[in-house]
Scaffold this motif. Structure first.
Motif, PDB file in Angstrom:
ATOM      1  N   SER A 145       0.831  -1.141  -0.006  1.00 31.33           N
ATOM      2  CA  SER A 145       0.047   0.090  -0.067  1.00 31.33           C
ATOM      3  C   SER A 145       0.854   1.321  -0.066  1.00 31.33           C
ATOM      4  O   SER A 145       0.480   2.184  -0.831  1.00 31.33           O
ATOM      5  CB  SER A 145      -0.707  -0.034   1.280  1.00 31.33           C
ATOM      6  OG  SER A 145      -1.667  -1.147   1.086  1.00 31.33           O
ATOM      7  N   ALA A 196      -4.361  -0.372   5.288  1.00 27.83           N
ATOM      8  CA  ALA A 196      -3.750  -0.069   3.874  1.00 27.83           C
ATOM      9  C   ALA A 196      -4.040   1.274   3.602  1.00 27.83           C
ATOM     10  O   ALA A 196      -3.207   1.845   3.073  1.00 27.83           O
ATOM     11  CB  ALA A 196      -4.645  -1.109   2.933  1.00 27.83           C
ATOM     12  N   THR A 197      -5.439   1.671   3.674  1.00 29.16           N
ATOM     13  CA  THR A 197      -5.848   2.975   3.588  1.00 29.16           C
ATOM     14  C   THR A 197      -4.868   4.037   4.197  1.00 29.16           C
ATOM     15  O   THR A 197      -4.440   5.036   3.652  1.00 29.16           O
ATOM     16  CB  THR A 197      -7.166   3.194   3.675  1.00 29.16           C
ATOM     17  OG1 THR A 197      -8.057   2.248   3.147  1.00 29.16           O
ATOM     18  CG2 THR A 197      -7.680   4.629   3.083  1.00 29.16           C
ATOM     19  N   HIS A 213      -9.833  -1.036  -0.888  1.00 28.23           N
ATOM     20  CA  HIS A 213      -9.400  -0.960   0.399  1.00 28.23           C
ATOM     21  C   HIS A 213     -10.313   0.405   0.835  1.00 28.23           C
ATOM     22  O   HIS A 213     -11.041   0.438   1.955  1.00 28.23           O
ATOM     23  CB  HIS A 213      -8.250  -0.579   0.620  1.00 28.23           C
ATOM     24  CG  HIS A 213      -7.281  -1.888   0.802  1.00 28.23           C
ATOM     25  ND1 HIS A 213      -7.802  -3.097   1.390  1.00 28.23           N
ATOM     26  CD2 HIS A 213      -6.169  -2.165  -0.007  1.00 28.23           C
ATOM     27  CE1 HIS A 213      -6.753  -3.829   1.287  1.00 28.23           C
ATOM     28  NE2 HIS A 213      -5.763  -3.505   0.559  1.00 28.23           N
ATOM     29  N   ARG A 260      -7.682  -4.716   7.879  1.00 26.59           N
ATOM     30  CA  ARG A 260      -6.869  -4.696   6.758  1.00 26.59           C
ATOM     31  C   ARG A 260      -6.839  -3.533   6.034  1.00 26.59           C
ATOM     32  O   ARG A 260      -5.748  -2.825   5.657  1.00 26.59           O
ATOM     33  CB  ARG A 260      -6.855  -6.055   5.981  1.00 26.59           C
ATOM     34  CG  ARG A 260      -5.961  -7.081   6.428  1.00 26.59           C
ATOM     35  CD  ARG A 260      -6.109  -8.317   5.788  1.00 26.59           C
ATOM     36  NE  ARG A 260      -5.968  -8.405   4.526  1.00 26.59           N
ATOM     37  CZ  ARG A 260      -4.658  -8.791   4.017  1.00 26.59           C
ATOM     38  NH1 ARG A 260      -3.764  -9.008   4.720  1.00 26.59           N
ATOM     39  NH2 ARG A 260      -4.235  -8.606   2.782  1.00 26.59           N
ATOM     40  N   SER A 261      -7.949  -3.368   5.522  1.00 29.97           N
ATOM     41  CA  SER A 261      -8.444  -2.065   4.660  1.00 29.97           C
ATOM     42  C   SER A 261      -8.179  -0.692   5.307  1.00 29.97           C
ATOM     43  O   SER A 261      -7.763   0.120   4.621  1.00 29.97           O
ATOM     44  CB  SER A 261      -9.700  -2.220   4.123  1.00 29.97           C
ATOM     45  OG  SER A 261      -9.912  -3.227   3.419  1.00 29.97           O
ATOM     46  N   GLY A 280     -13.679  -1.652   1.541  1.00 27.61           N
ATOM     47  CA  GLY A 280     -13.166  -2.489   2.958  1.00 27.61           C
ATOM     48  C   GLY A 280     -13.361  -1.666   4.035  1.00 27.61           C
ATOM     49  O   GLY A 280     -13.816  -2.128   5.263  1.00 27.61           O
ATOM     50  N   GLY A 300      -5.096  -4.372  -2.964  1.00 30.43           N
ATOM     51  CA  GLY A 300      -6.094  -3.521  -3.043  1.00 30.43           C
ATOM     52  C   GLY A 300      -5.669  -2.203  -3.325  1.00 30.43           C
ATOM     53  O   GLY A 300      -4.245  -1.602  -3.084  1.00 30.43           O
TER      54      GLY A 300
END
Lengths: 142, 136
Positions: free
Chosen positions: A89, B114-115, B99, B110-111, B103, B94
């Motif tokens: 990410s 990640a974001t 995400h 997790r999302s 998400g 993603g």
């Protein structure tokens, strides 16, 4: 067949939403990331609008035994937080900031006929191929 | 800001239709990946991508300003950004849609992480570009 039609319509509405929200204009995306400079908060409103709707729909529908056109749900089940998740990410974030495009808006903006967008999209596909090759060798725990 | 919110609502509706009818996450990076490398479920993925591209064409006819490219930055940034976005979204499972919208709406830890990672590193990148005097 009906699922393909739904997917097509979803892609179409998604594209119109991206266009109206301004997310197909890379200067707005980079403006959002320019928190310590000339900050453009648009993306916050885009995310609030989208999440608000989806949060409610998910709450209402996810308790059903299955979606309307499929026998089962196909939602991600992985819970584990892995280094790959965060590092991947992060790499995405760097690329996102460099050109102001993430995958959806880039595909939508192909219609502009811009060479820059085409170069971005082709490079993105190349990045995905590079990932697939390294993943085959290393086997990332994503 | 009104347009941003309105567009966001349309995006929320689109991903909700996907969830309610097909039971799937609308994650564009994952869908591109699947359309290229997965043998199952090629058709729904390609249909969605066609919808996206046709939506873009519709925008370019109705309101070309929305998709016209007026952002002028150094050319090297496009291929470098593309490779990072392609590789990063697959490694990180993603992108903004999968995400950031789907998400987070499912309150996936997790999302959310990640974001935070991609927005955080995005902000850091723009900050560093500015530090080196690059136009953003």
């Amino acid at each position: 067949m009906r699922q393909n039609l739904v997917s097509f319509i979803v892609g179409f509405i998604f594209a119109i939403g991206l266009g109206i929200s301004g997310m197909t204009q890379p200067q707005k995306v980079v403006g959002f990331l320019d928190l310590f400079g000339n900050w453009d908060p648009s993306l916050v409103f885009v995310m609030i609008g989208a999440i608000l709707i989806h949060l409610v729909v998910y709450k209402l529908f996810s308790k059903r035994p299955s979606p309307l056109l499929s026998e089962k749900w196909h939602l991600p089940t992985k819970k584990e937080v892995t280094p790959s998740l965060v590092v991947g990410s992060a790499l995405f974030g760097i690329g996102w900031a460099l050109a102001g495009y993430c995958p959806g808006p880039a595909l939508v903006s192909l219609s502009s006929g811009s060479i820059d967008v085409a170069v971005f999209v082709v490079s993105m596909l190349l990045g995905m191929i590079i990932f697939k090759i390294t993943d085959k060798k290393i086997g990332f725990n994503r | 800001m009104r347009e941003a919110f309105l567009g966001g609502i349309l995006i929320g509706l689109a991903v909700s239709v996907m969830l309610v009818f097909n039971g799937r996450v609308t994650g564009i990076s994952g869908i591109i990946q699947g359309s290229l490398f997965e043998s199952d479920g090629k058709f729904w993925r390609i249909s969605l991508l066609l919808g996206l591209i046709l939506g873009g064409l519709t925008l370019s006819i109705l309101n070309p300003e929305l998709v016209s490219q007026t952002y002028t930055i150094e050319k090297w940034r496009y291929p470098v950004a593309g490779i990072l976005v392609g590789f990063g979204t697959l490694l990180g499972s993603g992108c903004t849609s999968g995400h950031g919208v789907c998400g987070i709406s499912r309150l996936s830890v997790r999302s959310i992480l990640a974001t935070m990672s991609f927005i955080g590193f995005g902000i850091l990148t723009v900050f560093i570009l500015r530090m080196f005097g690059v136009t953003v």
